[in-house]
Design an enzyme around this catalytic site. Structure first.
Site, PDB file in Angstrom:
ATOM      1  N   HIS A  37     -14.739   4.880 -12.745  1.00 29.99           N
ATOM      2  CA  HIS A  37     -13.942   5.928 -13.024  1.00 29.99           C
ATOM      3  C   HIS A  37     -14.197   6.780 -14.125  1.00 29.99           C
ATOM      4  CE1 HIS A  37     -12.025   4.919  -9.360  1.00 29.99           C
ATOM      5  NE2 HIS A  37     -11.241   3.889  -9.931  1.00 29.99           N
ATOM      6  N   HIS A 138      -8.185  -0.997 -12.385  1.00 30.34           N
ATOM      7  CA  HIS A 138      -7.405  -0.081 -11.615  1.00 30.34           C
ATOM      8  C   HIS A 138      -7.616   1.616 -11.545  1.00 30.34           C
ATOM      9  CE1 HIS A 138      -6.527   0.690  -7.291  1.00 30.34           C
ATOM     10  NE2 HIS A 138      -5.032   0.832  -7.609  1.00 30.34           N
TER      11      HIS A 138
END
EC number: 3.1.27.-
Length: 146
Positions: A37, A138
């Site tokens: 990410h 996450h």
């Protein structure tokens, strides 16, 4: 000379055994979060960017449906895990107090096998993450408020 190194080597080996396994695993999950990410300085934020980044980050076997890249500093992303740049969000998540430049890549359909085609959606928004031991582990793709 060899005798003087033995105590130092012994201390080092014992120190390795005392490192908590959970700390090593948390660092691994953080590194995995960054791989999936994080992209500090994107070169373009179009479909071609998504397609090349998804391949480069090994997210195309099978084709990942959705992935968001965060463009900012690691320290500002980590700060979401504390009160400096984050607030609680739901039971276990944190939402950023500031907005981040992001690029969301969505699989354009077709086969789930490579070559994968993606559509890019650049944006500037708050992000929602899960943290462990002060590190992001996450990214919540379901949060998509502008």
């Amino acid at each position: 000379m060899a005798m003087s190194l033995c105590p130092l080597l012994l201390v080092f080996v014992l120190g390795l055994g005392l490192t908590p396994p959970s700390l090593a695993q948390d660092d691994s999950r953080y590194r995995q979060f960054l791989t999936k990410h994080y992209d500090a300085n994107p070169r373009g934020r179009n479909d071609r960017y998504c397609e090349s980044m998804m391949v480069r980050r090994h997210l195309t076997t099978p084709c990942k449906d959705t992935n968001t890249f965060i463009h900012g500093s690691k320290s500002s992303i980590k700060a979401i895990c504390g009160n400096k740049n984050g607030n609680p969000y739901g039971e276990t998540l944190r939402i950023s107090k500031t907005r981040f430049q992001v690029t969301t890549c969505k699989h354009a359909g077709g086969s789930p096998r490579p070559p994968c085609r993606y559509r890019a959606t650049p944006g500037f928004r708050s992000i929602v993450i899960a943290c462990e031991n002060g590190l992001p582990v996450h990214f919540d793709e379901s949060f998509f408020r502008p």
